[in-house]
Design a protein around this motif. Structure first.
Motif, PDB file in Angstrom:
ATOM      1  N   HIS A   1      37.904  39.299  31.029  1.00 50.01           N
ATOM      2  CA  HIS A   1      36.466  39.798  30.972  1.00 50.01           C
ATOM      3  C   HIS A   1      36.428  40.674  31.233  1.00 50.01           C
ATOM      4  O   HIS A   1      35.192  42.096  31.766  1.00 50.01           O
ATOM      5  N   VAL A   2      36.057  40.902  32.730  1.00 46.91           N
ATOM      6  CA  VAL A   2      36.006  42.622  33.362  1.00 46.91           C
ATOM      7  C   VAL A   2      36.772  43.178  32.696  1.00 46.91           C
ATOM      8  O   VAL A   2      36.474  44.725  32.565  1.00 46.91           O
TER       9      VAL A   2
ATOM     10  N   ASP B   1      35.388  44.541  29.477  1.00 45.60           N
ATOM     11  CA  ASP B   1      34.058  44.471  29.487  1.00 45.60           C
ATOM     12  C   ASP B   1      33.712  46.299  29.207  1.00 45.60           C
ATOM     13  O   ASP B   1      34.068  46.910  30.087  1.00 45.60           O
TER      14      ASP B   1
ATOM     15  N   ALA C   1      35.002  41.524  41.801  1.00 45.66           N
ATOM     16  CA  ALA C   1      34.384  40.293  40.870  1.00 45.66           C
ATOM     17  C   ALA C   1      35.081  39.284  40.543  1.00 45.66           C
ATOM     18  O   ALA C   1      34.991  38.077  40.892  1.00 45.66           O
TER      19      ALA C   1
ATOM     20  N   SER D   1      34.228  35.249  42.923  1.00 45.54           N
ATOM     21  CA  SER D   1      34.023  34.607  41.826  1.00 45.54           C
ATOM     22  C   SER D   1      34.148  33.654  42.291  1.00 45.54           C
ATOM     23  O   SER D   1      34.550  32.499  42.139  1.00 45.54           O
TER      24      SER D   1
ATOM     25  N   HIS E   1      28.730  45.832  29.486  1.00 51.24           N
ATOM     26  CA  HIS E   1      27.777  46.240  30.754  1.00 51.24           C
ATOM     27  C   HIS E   1      27.626  48.005  31.164  1.00 51.24           C
ATOM     28  O   HIS E   1      27.466  47.912  32.543  1.00 51.24           O
TER      29      HIS E   1
ATOM     30  N   LYS F   1      38.320  35.114  34.219  1.00 49.09           N
ATOM     31  CA  LYS F   1      37.871  36.329  34.601  1.00 49.09           C
ATOM     32  C   LYS F   1      38.087  37.750  34.907  1.00 49.09           C
ATOM     33  O   LYS F   1      37.660  39.040  34.281  1.00 49.09           O
TER      34      LYS F   1
ATOM     35  N   GLY G   1      28.516  32.891  37.490  1.00 54.94           N
ATOM     36  CA  GLY G   1      29.041  32.418  36.146  1.00 54.94           C
ATOM     37  C   GLY G   1      29.269  31.159  35.831  1.00 54.94           C
ATOM     38  O   GLY G   1      29.824  30.246  36.738  1.00 54.94           O
TER      39      GLY G   1
ATOM     40  N   THR H   1      37.260  45.075  38.837  1.00 60.93           N
ATOM     41  CA  THR H   1      37.971  43.616  38.947  1.00 60.93           C
ATOM     42  C   THR H   1      38.362  42.925  39.745  1.00 60.93           C
ATOM     43  O   THR H   1      37.904  41.519  40.146  1.00 60.93           O
TER      44      THR H   1
ATOM     45  N   GLU I   1      28.624  40.452  38.781  1.00 57.62           N
ATOM     46  CA  GLU I   1      30.205  39.125  38.162  1.00 57.62           C
ATOM     47  C   GLU I   1      30.245  37.779  38.698  1.00 57.62           C
ATOM     48  O   GLU I   1      31.053  37.124  38.263  1.00 57.62           O
TER      49      GLU I   1
END
Lengths: 288, 289
Positions: free
Chosen positions: A217-218, A221, A80, A84, A224, A214, A162, A77, A159
């Motif tokens: 999401h991560v 998740d 990523a 990002s 994945h 993000k 995006g 996390t 990741e």
């Protein structure tokens, strides 16, 4: 006046009922996590535990390698989200404030990604990650080993881009007045310098929105990590919950305890930053 | 030299994002399209088979089942989610006390991961000692094996999905409601319109773009449903809850038939593209009006 008060209390009552429906399953989850084994098996048992067994949480964390799962989720996390944020704000700014050749074509090509379900790309991403040369036992042609699969690379690197993040960042930087760039260029600042010195310090709301989207999401998740990892050492917390599920007889009190622990960080963050969470959700709807 | 550097700089600044996008989204899509015309497996390079994968899809009973399950899931999930979301948002928009608390409570399931949500419901719906069967018993109904019953498994999955998405719909609608200028309501009040009339003639039309956004977003999410089905039912019993993505994952990563799985993924891609085109068409029509 009297009518108005009763209308408002009706509304409050209605909202209270909906809230109970939404929160009750979560409360039951917490209460169940504190029940003993025999009490759990009794279907007619009460809602609240008779003996509050806080040691369930310790037992749950001892089922499987929870230290490893948390370490993995935190590492993935942090990298990523951090990566990002840097990449998305940088390219969002460039698309919004700098003119260069092929700018619009590249941007539209990036937006096409909004249409692509991750379940479509995961198949060939898997093959690509498996074939990264000289990693995970692969030779220089990408054969023989598992490449980036079952490593942090597989969970972090895809990741870092995006389309939504780039779009929202561009949208944000379009909102600044035109004179800001002129002032900066008189000053002799290069475009990177003016991004770093002028725009980035003003990017708080953007970074909060992108960061929340993000992180949720991560951290949450499942898809994945399920496909890209297979060893115990690379499991994330969401996969970790499967430890209980896979057993012949599910120990629900321990499973609920672990689920509470896994959910707690985001619930606490939501509690403190509710306004920002709400804002990040709303921002996704502006694109329509 | 300095000028050339300045020209290059913008490209360098977008490079990380563009490169990752290109490698991990752009190429994989094109490659998946190519693979859908081959019989590639992870173990063998595979050969060009033309439309054979798509012909097999047409005859594949389980994929048909998965396709229609996904459609049923979509139809039965999206409408209730939006309607409940709108009603709750309307209530929240009234000037009452504790709005933030209600809003927080109603959105809370949306913060949880799909795995945690699934685990919670696995317990709630447990056939032997789950709370839902205890409640059902009070109503005089015998205990049900919710997630392993042919008639009940899909409705259960749909209700759980609605429960997790209401908060999202509510928050988007609430933002829309707060964007409606209050003078419209004041003017209507002067004309003697009642609450319900104001709702039908002002609120609903003004929320059209928001409703449309929610519809598109929830539709795309429905087409992609996987996690909760995978954990709660594994697609069973007898494939009664399996979805398109379930079949893609199973074909690709359990049977290693990458070519065939790619063909299934292309069906998902086409569905999504159709929805996006509808979105774009309606959206541009709206701006022209």
């Amino acid at each position: 006046m009297k009518l108005r008060i009763s209308a408002n209390s009706l509304i409050s009552a209605g909202l209270a009922i909906v809230s109970i429906f939404m929160v009750a399953p979560l409360l039951i989850m917490i209460f169940t996590s504190l029940k003993g084994d025999t009490e759990l098996a009794n279907a007619a048992g009460s809602l609240l535990p008779k003996n509050w067994k806080f040691e369930n949480y310790i037992l749950a964390m001892q089922t499987g390698q929870w230290g490893t799962y948390f370490k993995n989720s935190i590492i993935v996390t942090v990298f990523a989200v951090g990566g990002s944020l840097i990449f998305n704000s940088l390219s969002g700014y460039t698309f919004a404030r700098v003119s260069f050749k092929f700018r619009n074509i590249i941007f539209v090509a990036l937006l096409l990604g909004l249409m692509v379900p991750p379940q479509v790309t995961i198949l060939t991403q898997f093959i690509m990650l498996k074939s990264v040369p000289l990693f995970g036992g692969n030779d220089i042609f990408g054969h023989g080993g598992q490449g980036w699969l079952d490593s942090y690379y597989a969970l972090i690197i895809p990741e870092l881009s995006g389309s939504l993040g780039i779009f929202l960042a561009r949208q944000y930087y379009l909102g600044f007045p035109k004179d800001m760039d002129e002032a900066a260029s008189i000053d002799g600042s290069g475009i990177f310098r003016s991004f770093w010195k002028i725009y980035l310090p003003l990017s708080g709301p953007l970074l909060a929105t992108l960061g929340i989207l993000k992180t949720v999401h991560v951290w949450n998740d499942f898809f994945h990590p399920l496909v890209y990892t297979n060893s115990e050492a690379m499991r994330t917390i969401q996969l970790g919950l499967q430890v209980f599920h896979g057993q012949y007889e599910i120990k629900f009190n321990l499973l609920m305890a672990a689920s509470v622990v896994v959910s707690l960080p985001l619930c606490i963050a939501f509690f403190f930053f509710q306004r920002h969470f709400v804002q990040s959700l709303i921002s996704t709807s502006v694109k329509g | 030299m300095a000028i050339r550097w300045n020209r290059l700089l913008p490209y360098l600044m977008i490079f990380p994002n563009v490169a990752i996008y290109f490698v991990f989204i752009f190429i994989p899509v094109l490659w998946a399209i190519y693979l859908s015309f081959t019989n590639y497996t992870i173990l063998s390079p595979g050969q060009w088979v033309g439309l054979a994968n798509f012909e097999s899809l047409l005859k594949d009973g389980i994929f048909h089942k998965a396709f229609w399950n996904t459609m049923i899931f979509w139809v039965l999930k999206v409408m209730p989610t939006m309607m409940i979301g709108l009603i709750v948002a309307t209530l929240l928009n009234a000037k009452i006390r504790g709005v933030a608390w209600f809003r927080g409570a109603i959105y809370l399931p949306g913060v949880l991961s799909s795995v945690a949500v699934s685990m919670a419901w696995l317990w709630l719906l447990d056939p032997r000692s789950g709370p839902v069967n205890a409640i059902v018993k009070l109503l005089g109904i015998p205990p049900q094996n919710w997630l392993q019953d042919l008639a009940l498994a899909m409705p259960a999955v749909i209700v759980i999905s609605i429960w997790t998405n209401i908060g999202f719909a509510m928050i988007i609608y609430l933002a829309g409601l707060q964007g409606i200028p209050s003078h419209l309501y004041e003017a209507a009040s002067i004309d003697g319109a009642t609450g319900l009339k104001k709702f039908i003639y002002i609120t609903v039309p003004m929320l059209k773009p928001i409703t449309f956004f929610l519809f598109i977003t929830l539709t795309i999410r429905s087409f992609q449903v996987f996690d909760i089905v995978y954990i709660l039912t594994g697609g069973g019993p007898l494939n009664s809850t399996t979805t398109i993505v379930n079949q893609i994952v199973k074909t690709a990563f359990e049977e290693y038939k990458m070519g065939y799985a790619s063909a299934q993924a292309i069906v998902l891609l086409l569905l999504t593209i159709i929805v996006t085109i509808v979105n774009y068409r309606v959206g541009s029509k709206r701006t022209m009006d």
